[in-house]
Enzyme design. Structure first.
Site, PDB file in Angstrom:
ATOM      1  CG  ASN A   9      44.565  30.896  42.155  1.00 44.48           C
ATOM      2  OD1 ASN A   9      45.158  29.888  42.546  1.00 44.48           O
ATOM      3  ND2 ASN A   9      43.313  30.865  41.715  1.00 44.48           N
ATOM      4  CE  LYS A  11      43.567  30.273  38.132  1.00 37.12           C
ATOM      5  NZ  LYS A  11      42.720  30.563  36.990  1.00 37.12           N
ATOM      6  CG  HIS A  96      38.980  30.217  41.610  1.00 37.01           C
ATOM      7  ND1 HIS A  96      38.742  29.688  40.371  1.00 37.01           N
ATOM      8  CD2 HIS A  96      39.825  31.254  41.432  1.00 37.01           C
ATOM      9  CE1 HIS A  96      39.432  30.379  39.467  1.00 37.01           C
ATOM     10  NE2 HIS A  96      40.094  31.335  40.087  1.00 37.01           N
ATOM     11  CD  GLU A  98      40.273  27.981  37.535  1.00 36.51           C
ATOM     12  OE1 GLU A  98      41.090  27.636  38.411  1.00 36.51           O
ATOM     13  OE2 GLU A  98      40.533  28.846  36.675  1.00 36.51           O
ATOM     14  CD  GLU A 168      39.243  35.524  40.451  1.00 40.19           C
ATOM     15  OE1 GLU A 168      40.347  36.007  40.667  1.00 40.19           O
ATOM     16  OE2 GLU A 168      39.066  34.315  40.203  1.00 40.19           O
ATOM     17  N   GLY A 174      41.535  33.320  32.330  1.00 34.57           N
ATOM     18  CA  GLY A 174      42.352  32.505  31.441  1.00 34.57           C
ATOM     19  C   GLY A 174      42.055  32.687  29.968  1.00 34.57           C
ATOM     20  CB  SER A 214      42.625  38.116  31.301  1.00 34.16           C
ATOM     21  OG  SER A 214      42.211  36.829  30.866  1.00 34.16           O
TER      22      SER A 214
HETATM   23  P1  13P Z   1      43.973  34.379  34.947  1.00 30.61           P
HETATM   24  O1  13P Z   1      44.729  35.581  35.498  1.00 30.61           O
HETATM   25  O2  13P Z   1      44.851  33.324  34.407  1.00 30.61           O
HETATM   26  O3  13P Z   1      42.885  34.815  34.024  1.00 30.61           O
HETATM   27  O4  13P Z   1      43.240  33.705  36.213  1.00 30.61           O
HETATM   28  C1  13P Z   1      42.530  34.500  37.084  1.00 30.61           C
HETATM   29  C2  13P Z   1      42.129  33.706  38.261  1.00 30.61           C
HETATM   30  O5  13P Z   1      41.388  32.757  38.144  1.00 30.61           O
HETATM   31  C3  13P Z   1      42.679  34.100  39.559  1.00 30.61           C
HETATM   32  O6  13P Z   1      42.072  33.407  40.595  1.00 30.61           O
END
Ligand code: 13P
Length: 253
Positions: A9, A11, A96, A98, A168, A174, A214
């Site tokens: 991803n 982002k 997601h 976010e 997740e 993150g 992560s």
């Molecule tokens: P990170 O791997 O940066 O923690 O992000 C995970 C994520 O949100 C994948 O969709």
């Protein structure tokens, strides 16, 4: 029996030129990778077309990071599943955290998007997961149950057999603090059980449940050793070809 799936991803990262560079490097690094493993990259909308060109004829699939549920219409700023198929996507990330936290996406929206995605031949990567507060107050399984039920509520067994679910935990995204393999396994086995109850064992047994939060080259091996972790949805570590490839080629892959 389940094929592993490693998804990146991206982002809100990468200009078109940067996206082409990354996709080219990932493609080159996968020429000799294990064939029992599927790989998908999910660049931002603006880079989808350019990355589709890079991936043509490769075994890497293209995914988007969101979709609207309508095919077209007066929805300023949105992109439809028809458009995603048109540009070459076969996957789409939905729900997601976010999007849920920063943009007000609801369980209802995720259900509508999942129905639309499947109807258009896109494989939805449906994200679920609890916040730290929810975990600390003992609500993890309740939250995940609600999210999974709502996301799948318009899908019959045939449609549900085309989805992927990604666990997740919000507190792991993150932060550098991934869930332990055991923590992830508990929730992921629970997700499979939920789907068995709602859609039957024949849907739940082959369902791919990914872990995200992560994921790095040094923790992927232990995560993948768990029986209900069928791959990873990778954020930060997929922005460099080297670390994404190291995750794909995890020890034991
Ligand atoms: P990170 O791997 O940066 O923690 O992000 C995970 C994520 O949100 C994948 O969709």
């Amino acid at each position: 029996m389940r094929r592993y799936l490693m998804a990146g991803n991206w982002k809100m990262h990468k200009t078109i030129a940067e996206a082409v560079e990354l996709a080219t490097a990932v493609r080159a690094g996968l020429e000799t990778s294990p064939p029992h493993l599927d790989v998908v990259v999910c660049p931002p909308f603006t880079a989808l077309q350019a990355v589709a060109q890079v991936l043509k004829g490769s075994r890497i699939a293209l995914g988007a990071q969101d979709t609207h549920w309508e095919n077209q219409g007066a929805y300023t700023g949105e992109v439809s599943p028809v458009m995603l198929r048109d540009v070459g996507c076969t996957f789409v990330i939905l729900g997601h955290s976010e999007r849920r936290q920063l943009f007000g996406e609801t369980d209802d929206d995720v259900g509508d998007k999942a129905r639309a995605a499947v109807a258009h031949g896109l494989t939805p990567l449906i994200c679920v997961g609890e916040t730290l507060l929810e975990r600390e107050s003992g609500r993890t399984l309740g939250v995940v149950e609600r999210q999974v039920e709502q996301a799948l509520r318009h899908l019959g067994a045939t449609e549900a057999s085309r989805i992927v679910i990604s666990y997740e935990p919000v507190w792991a995204i993150g932060t550098g603090h991934a869930a332990t393999p055991e923590q992830a396994q508990v929730v992921q086995a629970f997700i499979r059980k939920l789907v068995a109850t709602s859609h039957g064992d024949s849907v739940a047994a082959p369902l791919r449940v990914l872990y995200g939060g992560s994921v790095k080259p040094d923790n992927i091996g232990a995560l993948m050793a768990q029986s209900d972790i069928d791959g990873a949805l990778v954020g930060g570590a997929c922005l460099q070809a080297r670390s994404f490839l190291d995750i794909i080629h995890f020890p034991g892959a």
